[in-house]
Design an enzyme around this catalytic site. Structure first.
Site, PDB file in Angstrom:
ATOM      1  N   GLU A 111       0.844  -1.190   0.000  1.00 24.62           N
ATOM      2  CA  GLU A 111       0.000   0.000   0.000  1.00 24.62           C
ATOM      3  C   GLU A 111       0.876   1.236   0.000  1.00 24.62           C
ATOM      4  O   GLU A 111       2.106   1.151   0.128  1.00 24.62           O
ATOM      5  CB  GLU A 111      -0.959  -0.006   1.200  1.00 24.62           C
ATOM      6  CG  GLU A 111      -2.060  -1.048   1.082  1.00 24.62           C
ATOM      7  CD  GLU A 111      -3.097  -0.948   2.185  1.00 24.62           C
ATOM      8  OE1 GLU A 111      -2.890  -0.165   3.131  1.00 24.62           O
ATOM      9  OE2 GLU A 111      -4.118  -1.652   2.103  1.00 24.62           O
ATOM     10  N   HIS A 230      -9.085  10.417   3.816  1.00 22.37           N
ATOM     11  CA  HIS A 230      -8.806   9.420   2.787  1.00 22.37           C
ATOM     12  C   HIS A 230      -9.079  10.048   1.428  1.00 22.37           C
ATOM     13  O   HIS A 230     -10.149  10.624   1.203  1.00 22.37           O
ATOM     14  CB  HIS A 230      -9.672   8.175   2.976  1.00 22.37           C
ATOM     15  CG  HIS A 230      -9.141   6.978   2.255  1.00 22.37           C
ATOM     16  ND1 HIS A 230      -9.141   6.883   0.888  1.00 22.37           N
ATOM     17  CD2 HIS A 230      -8.574   5.844   2.713  1.00 22.37           C
ATOM     18  CE1 HIS A 230      -8.594   5.730   0.532  1.00 22.37           C
ATOM     19  NE2 HIS A 230      -8.236   5.078   1.624  1.00 22.37           N
ATOM     20  N   ARG A 276      -0.921   9.830   2.197  1.00 18.88           N
ATOM     21  CA  ARG A 276      -2.336  10.140   2.016  1.00 18.88           C
ATOM     22  C   ARG A 276      -2.659  11.621   2.051  1.00 18.88           C
ATOM     23  O   ARG A 276      -3.550  12.081   1.339  1.00 18.88           O
ATOM     24  CB  ARG A 276      -3.160   9.418   3.091  1.00 18.88           C
ATOM     25  CG  ARG A 276      -3.416   7.963   2.773  1.00 18.88           C
ATOM     26  CD  ARG A 276      -4.271   7.334   3.841  1.00 18.88           C
ATOM     27  NE  ARG A 276      -4.608   5.957   3.473  1.00 18.88           N
ATOM     28  CZ  ARG A 276      -5.210   5.113   4.289  1.00 18.88           C
ATOM     29  NH1 ARG A 276      -5.528   5.495   5.511  1.00 18.88           N
ATOM     30  NH2 ARG A 276      -5.497   3.885   3.895  1.00 18.88           N
ATOM     31  N   HIS A 335     -11.197  10.180   7.565  1.00 22.15           N
ATOM     32  CA  HIS A 335     -10.992   8.741   7.618  1.00 22.15           C
ATOM     33  C   HIS A 335     -10.398   8.275   8.933  1.00 22.15           C
ATOM     34  O   HIS A 335     -10.767   7.222   9.445  1.00 22.15           O
ATOM     35  CB  HIS A 335     -10.086   8.328   6.463  1.00 22.15           C
ATOM     36  CG  HIS A 335      -9.913   6.851   6.314  1.00 22.15           C
ATOM     37  ND1 HIS A 335     -10.962   5.992   6.111  1.00 22.15           N
ATOM     38  CD2 HIS A 335      -8.785   6.076   6.332  1.00 22.15           C
ATOM     39  CE1 HIS A 335     -10.507   4.754   6.005  1.00 22.15           C
ATOM     40  NE2 HIS A 335      -9.197   4.773   6.144  1.00 22.15           N
ATOM     41  N   ARG A 370      -0.819   8.991   9.464  1.00 24.10           N
ATOM     42  CA  ARG A 370      -0.793   7.534   9.629  1.00 24.10           C
ATOM     43  C   ARG A 370      -0.373   6.824   8.347  1.00 24.10           C
ATOM     44  O   ARG A 370      -0.876   7.118   7.272  1.00 24.10           O
ATOM     45  CB  ARG A 370      -2.184   7.042  10.053  1.00 24.10           C
ATOM     46  CG  ARG A 370      -2.289   5.527  10.164  1.00 24.10           C
ATOM     47  CD  ARG A 370      -3.680   5.118  10.607  1.00 24.10           C
ATOM     48  NE  ARG A 370      -4.684   5.388   9.603  1.00 24.10           N
ATOM     49  CZ  ARG A 370      -5.149   4.486   8.733  1.00 24.10           C
ATOM     50  NH1 ARG A 370      -4.665   3.257   8.735  1.00 24.10           N
ATOM     51  NH2 ARG A 370      -6.085   4.807   7.875  1.00 24.10           N
TER      52      ARG A 370
END
Length: 513
Positions: A111, A230, A276, A335, A370
């Site tokens: 990811e 997100h 992100r 998110h 994160r």
């Protein structure tokens, strides 16, 4: 008779902690049926764990530190990464059907911002649902665990500087009578803050009440300003917004505008696999400019979409979109909250008798941003540590806690939907993907004004947490990770430290705005 342990929250952290405490008796309070109202159930990516050949906890730690924009506690992350394999084996033992190859080895994917393929998944995008189904089944079979569903925690009771109980309401919600449940120890595992925002991927129970009740009890709150949006929520007008998992971009899906042009390569060397916050701002800018933003999976996934990503596929088809042949409209959505109740490496907060795990906690693992799929890992690692801390602990006798201890909590009152709607609009507009000083000051003033109109505990707690986030964002005079200020767009090396504040400090900062 042992003093009771109460876990507030029926998601991954709460249930895992309860199972790890067995056979010590524990009561789980859950606002919704366990598993159903938990953000964990909606997690699509999986659990990050350095278990493949060539990977290591040190590499996992380095990736986490890089994503966290200078605020990650490296020692805490390394400890978490080193425990990842044991926690995955725990989950396998509870019956989680992680994907395996023909030789029985775990299949791991990559990811965004991970340097290796280390995400343990279930059928592509069903990890959260599968994990929670397995844990719920295990909890139902464990006699030491009592589950009280439909219980909304409204506050904590303190005596002699220690948390000794939980103020809670049953199925009737705000219309029912509050009661006090005594506790020798309370573990907060209440999830995140998504429904403080108008657009979120989180279930309605993720409304920030855990941060609020901890702050009201005197707990220190850390990194509250850092909210992750997100970048690829599926933009079809649903509340909560369904999610197009990060794993799609890991498989090679690209972000394009309405004309089919990719826009991320110009913004970051890693393009769609950039951190992100960068991707979210890129998507936000395209939408703000009127060009629109879409996730194009046609070449990377194509005809395999129904099998590889069944959850996303079904959501798209229900909205009239065929992701095999059409780009998916996307938009940023709240998110994950990197901030929360400050804890040490054992999950202990700054208030005696109170522990915290999962998204409600701020352990130093996530820093300002994160790393993908670290949240589920953090939840199980810290839930297990709290269980170890409590398993043989001698807890004080709290049998003397009386119902009068709830004095000062609001009487039954309906949830004011208009106040909640206004709050969510304020947070999205002024404390969202892109912020600036004047807007944050205005948000503080508007939240304080709404606080004067709060009728019930649920609304009061939402406003309290929103105020803490807005005040912390106003106080951080730079841009870093999930906190981006258009009036102060650069990082300030002198501010490369975690933020910490209590409720009184947050109220003072807001009042000065």
């Amino acid at each position: 008779m042992a003093s009771p342990i109460i876990i507030v929250g029926g998601g991954l952290a709460g249930l895992f902690c309860a199972l790890k405490l067995a056979p010590r008796p524990v009561t789980v309070l859950a606002a919704a049926p366990i598993g159903e109202g938990a953000s964990s159930s909606w997690a699509q990516g999986g659990v990050a764990a350095a278990m493949s050949e060539g990977d290591s906890p040190e590499k996992h730690t380095a990736d986490t530190v890089a994503a966290g924009a200078g605020l990650v506690d490296e020692a805490v992350v390394l400890g978490m990464a080193q425990e990842a394999g044991d926690r995955i084996r725990d989950l396998l033992g509870y019956g989680v059907p992680f994907d395996k190859d023909l030789e029985g080895r775990l299949v791991q994917s990559r990811e965004a911002a991970h340097s290796e393929r280390r995400i343990v998944r279930v059928r592509g995008d069903m990890a959260g649902k599968a994990i929670m189904e397995a844990l719920v089944a295990a909890v139902r079979k464990t006699p030491s665990i009592t589950v009280l569903e439909g219980e909304v925690a409204e506050g904590l009771v303190r005596e002699n500087d220690r948390v000794v109980g939980v103020v809670t309401r049953g199925q009737g919600g705000e219309a029912s009578v509050a009661r006090v449940l005594p506790a020798g120890a309370v573990v907060l595992a209440t999830g995140g803050v998504g429904h403080l925002y108008a657009v979120t991927t989180n279930p309605p129970q993720a409304n920030g009440h855990g941060v609020a009740i901890a702050a009201e009890a005197g707990a220190l709150i850390a990194d509250a300003e850092f909210v992750q949006f997100h970048p690829t929520a599926i933009d079809i007008g649903r509340d909560p917004s369904p999610l197009a998992t990060e794993a799609l971009r890991g498989e090679g899906a690209t972000l394009v505008d309405g004309e089919g042009r990719r826009f991320m390569p110009a913004l970051h060397p890693d393009a769609e696999l950039a951190p992100r916050d960068i991707v979210a701002r890129g998507v936000f800018a395209e939408i703000a400019a009127g060009r629109g933003a879409f996730l194009d999976c046609r070449e990377a996934v194509g005809a395999e979409f129904p099998e590889k990503f069944p959850t996303v596929y079904s959501v798209c088809r229900a909205a009239g979109i065929d992701p095999v042949t059409q780009p998916i409209p996307v938009a940023p959505a709240e998110h994950y909250h990197m901030g929360g109740v400050w804890t040490d490496a054992r999950g202990r907060t700054t208030v005696a008798g109170l522990w915290a795990a999962g998204e409600v906690a701020s352990t130093g693992v996530h820093g300002a941003n994160r790393l993908a799929s670290n949240s589920l890992l953090e939840a199980v690692v810290f839930a297990a540590r709290i269980a170890d801390d409590l398993k043989d602990a001698h807890l004080p006798d709290v049998g003397s806690v009386r119902a009068q201890a709830a004095h000062g909590h609001l009487p039954p009152a309906p949830v004011d939907g208009d106040v909640v709607s206004r709050l969510r609009r304020i947070m999205s507009a002024r404390v969202g993907v892109i912020r600036e000083g004047a807007g944050l000051a205005q948000a503080c003033r508007e939240i304080l004004e709404l606080s004067d109109k709060a009728q019930g505990a649920t609304v009061r707690n939402m406003l309290t947490t929103a105020l803490i986030i807005a005040a912390a964002a106003l106080a951080r005079t730079e841009s870093r990770g999930g906190h981006f200020r258009s009036d102060l767009p650069e990082q300030d090396p002198l501010l490369a430290r975690r933020s910490r504040l209590n409720l009184a400090e947050a109220r003072f900062l807001a009042s000065q705005a």
